[in-house]
Design an enzyme around this catalytic site. Structure first.
Site, mmCIF file in Angstrom:
data_model
loop_
_atom_site.group_PDB
_atom_site.id
_atom_site.type_symbol
_atom_site.label_atom_id
_atom_site.label_comp_id
_atom_site.label_asym_id
_atom_site.label_seq_id
_atom_site.Cartn_x
_atom_site.Cartn_y
_atom_site.Cartn_z
ATOM 1 N N GLU A 323 67.938 -4.927 56.137
ATOM 2 C CA GLU A 323 67.438 -3.548 56.135
ATOM 3 C C GLU A 323 67.891 -2.835 54.856
ATOM 4 O O GLU A 323 67.096 -2.218 54.151
ATOM 5 C CB GLU A 323 67.989 -2.813 57.367
ATOM 6 C CG GLU A 323 67.606 -1.345 57.412
ATOM 7 C CD GLU A 323 68.334 -0.591 58.518
ATOM 8 O OE1 GLU A 323 67.888 0.511 58.861
ATOM 9 O OE2 GLU A 323 69.370 -1.091 59.019
ATOM 10 N N HIS A 324 69.187 -2.913 54.568
ATOM 11 C CA HIS A 324 69.756 -2.353 53.340
ATOM 12 C C HIS A 324 70.363 -3.489 52.518
ATOM 13 O O HIS A 324 71.118 -4.296 53.049
ATOM 14 C CB HIS A 324 70.876 -1.347 53.660
ATOM 15 C CG HIS A 324 70.473 -0.248 54.586
ATOM 16 N ND1 HIS A 324 70.714 -0.302 55.950
ATOM 17 C CD2 HIS A 324 69.860 0.937 54.353
ATOM 18 C CE1 HIS A 324 70.263 0.810 56.516
ATOM 19 N NE2 HIS A 324 69.732 1.571 55.567
ATOM 20 N N ASP A 357 70.691 7.084 52.770
ATOM 21 C CA ASP A 357 70.705 7.518 54.166
ATOM 22 C C ASP A 357 70.477 9.017 54.296
ATOM 23 O O ASP A 357 69.933 9.486 55.290
ATOM 24 C CB ASP A 357 72.051 7.166 54.812
ATOM 25 C CG ASP A 357 72.043 5.791 55.456
ATOM 26 O OD1 ASP A 357 70.973 5.163 55.501
ATOM 27 O OD2 ASP A 357 73.108 5.349 55.920
#
Length: 426
Positions: A323-324, A357
């Site tokens: 995801e990251h 984020d």
């Protein structure tokens, strides 16, 4: 964190390490199915019952209206308000750049084709509020929905202990001009938006991250409503070489780990020395975290992969499809072309995942569980659909007609051929 060496592992062992499966997945599936069926059958009554069961609150209303949201928003501390305003502006600026008008293309003389974007009219946003309340997610979903031009935005978020939402969520609602926030969480929120209840409107597409029950509910309602992407627990992969700062890397791993006990923080390093230094820093920083029990459980669910060099590290990263992805190396520019599977990428030693984020401008609603192999993160595009148009002039019909007639006849579809022939005869 257990340490593995890439060159010692078979393809099957690597595949198993990249799997995000959890032992009680079948139990989650069955419980989620039960919740969805209850909401479909009993509507608001089911939602009120689940609020009592899961949130320990007896709700008198399933939503907070615009006026009450404005009052709750007044409680926000000035410093947090300013931070949200800055994040809002950056996210809005980045996502506005995604609006594109496509050119009309003449594929042959007299045959013109093009696409136009149309907003999805009614969308549902799920804003988590369990172990952490996430106004940042509200920004990440609400801003592109507004930019896209969605006519109705349905927002669901779990109620707090006082039966309200906190001032941060309320303030974001006022920034986005949201009429109501529905006090519904978990799989029941997904079911309510998918099928509608007496109070919660049915939507055409559901967005937003959540726990395993939310994720499973989104998967199960896909026959009735579109979703942004399949997604599971949050995850990060940090690729670090000798140029990385171990304390920075440890902080990045822990930042992801504190999301939830089932999060994964994967460290890929080019030497055992770097691995040892980072693990030492993780243990040191962990003791200082308010959510250390959650982070510690996630770290126990994670591991270290030792590779020969950063290029081999990228090979593993693309297999894992994080995801990251954080490239904690001064060589990040040469690695960019090698990235094929990742939700969002953070380049160099001074770019923490936390920036994305919250406030850099990119979206943090991203594919997890290796779905980065096929899905993109949320953007303005996620809130629109593209409609194709075409126009034929008389010259265009003459130019393309014979081709269509021949292909239709080859497929045995006479009516398709006739639709062209009858026009050519005129």
């Amino acid at each position: 964190m257990k340490i593995y060496n890439f060159k010692d592992l078979s393809k099957q062992e690597l595949k198993e390490l990249c799997s995000r499966s959890i032992a009680d997945d079948n139990l989650v599936k069955s419980r989620t199915e039960e919740i969805i069926n209850n909401v479909k059958s009993n509507g608001d009554n089911a939602l009120l019952s689940y609020a009592q069961q899961f949130d320990n609150i007896a709700l008198s209303s399933l939503f907070i209206g615009k006026e009450e949201l404005a009052e709750l928003a007044k409680q926000i501390p000035a410093e947090v308000k300013a931070a949200i305003d800055t994040a809002y502006q950056n996210i809005h600026t980045f996502h506005t750049s995604q609006l594109k008008t496509e050119d009309k293309i003449e594929t042959m003389p007299g045959v013109t084709c093009w696409r136009e974007a149309r907003a999805i009219e009614r969308v549902g946003l799920y804003i988590p509020g369990g172990t952490a309340v996430l106004p940042s997610t509200f920004l990440m979903l609400g801003i592109p929905a507004k930019i896209a031009g969605c006519k109705e935005i349905v927002v669901c978020s779990p109620p707090q202990s006082d039966g309200k939402v906190n001032c941060y969520i309320a303030y974001v609602a006022t920034l986005l001009n949201i009429e109501r926030v529905y006090l519904v969480g978990g799989a029941q929120a997904v079911a309510a938006m998918a099928y509608g209840t007496e109070t919660v409107p049915q939507v055409y597409k559901i967005f937003g991250p959540g726990n395993r029950y939310v994720t499973e509910a989104k998967k199960q309602v896909q026959n009735s409503v579109a979703i942004d992407m399949p997604a599971g627990p949050s995850e990060v992969l940090v690729l670090a070489d000798e140029t990385a700062n171990p304390s920075y890397v440890a902080a990045d791993l822990l930042a992801q780990a504190e999301h939830g006990t089932d999060s994964q923080s994967i460290l890929v390093v080019t030497s055992n020395k770097t691995a040892t230094e980072v693990i030492s820093e993780v243990e040191k920083q962990l003791t200082e975290l308010p959510r250390r029990d959650i982070a510690a459980a996630a770290i126990a669910n994670s591991y270290v992969m030792v590779v020969d060099d950063v290029h081999q590290g990228m090979e593993f990263s693309n297999l894992y499809a994080p995801e990251h992805l954080i490239l904690a190396t001064e060589k990040y520019e040469e690695l960019i072309p090698l990235i094929t599977n990742a939700g969002s990428v953070f380049l160099g030693n001074l770019t923490p995942e936390s920036a994305g984020d919250y406030a850099s401008g990119t979206n943090h609603t991203l594919p997890t569980s290796a779905f980065a192999k096929a899905y993109s993160g949320v953007s303005v595009d996620t809130f629109i659909k593209k409609i194709t148009f075409q126009h034929l002039s008389s010259n265009g019909l003459k130019n393309i007609g014979k081709t269509v007639e021949v292909l239709a006849e080859a497929e045995g579809l006479q009516a398709h051929k006739n639709a062209v022939t009858i026009r050519l005869q005129d």
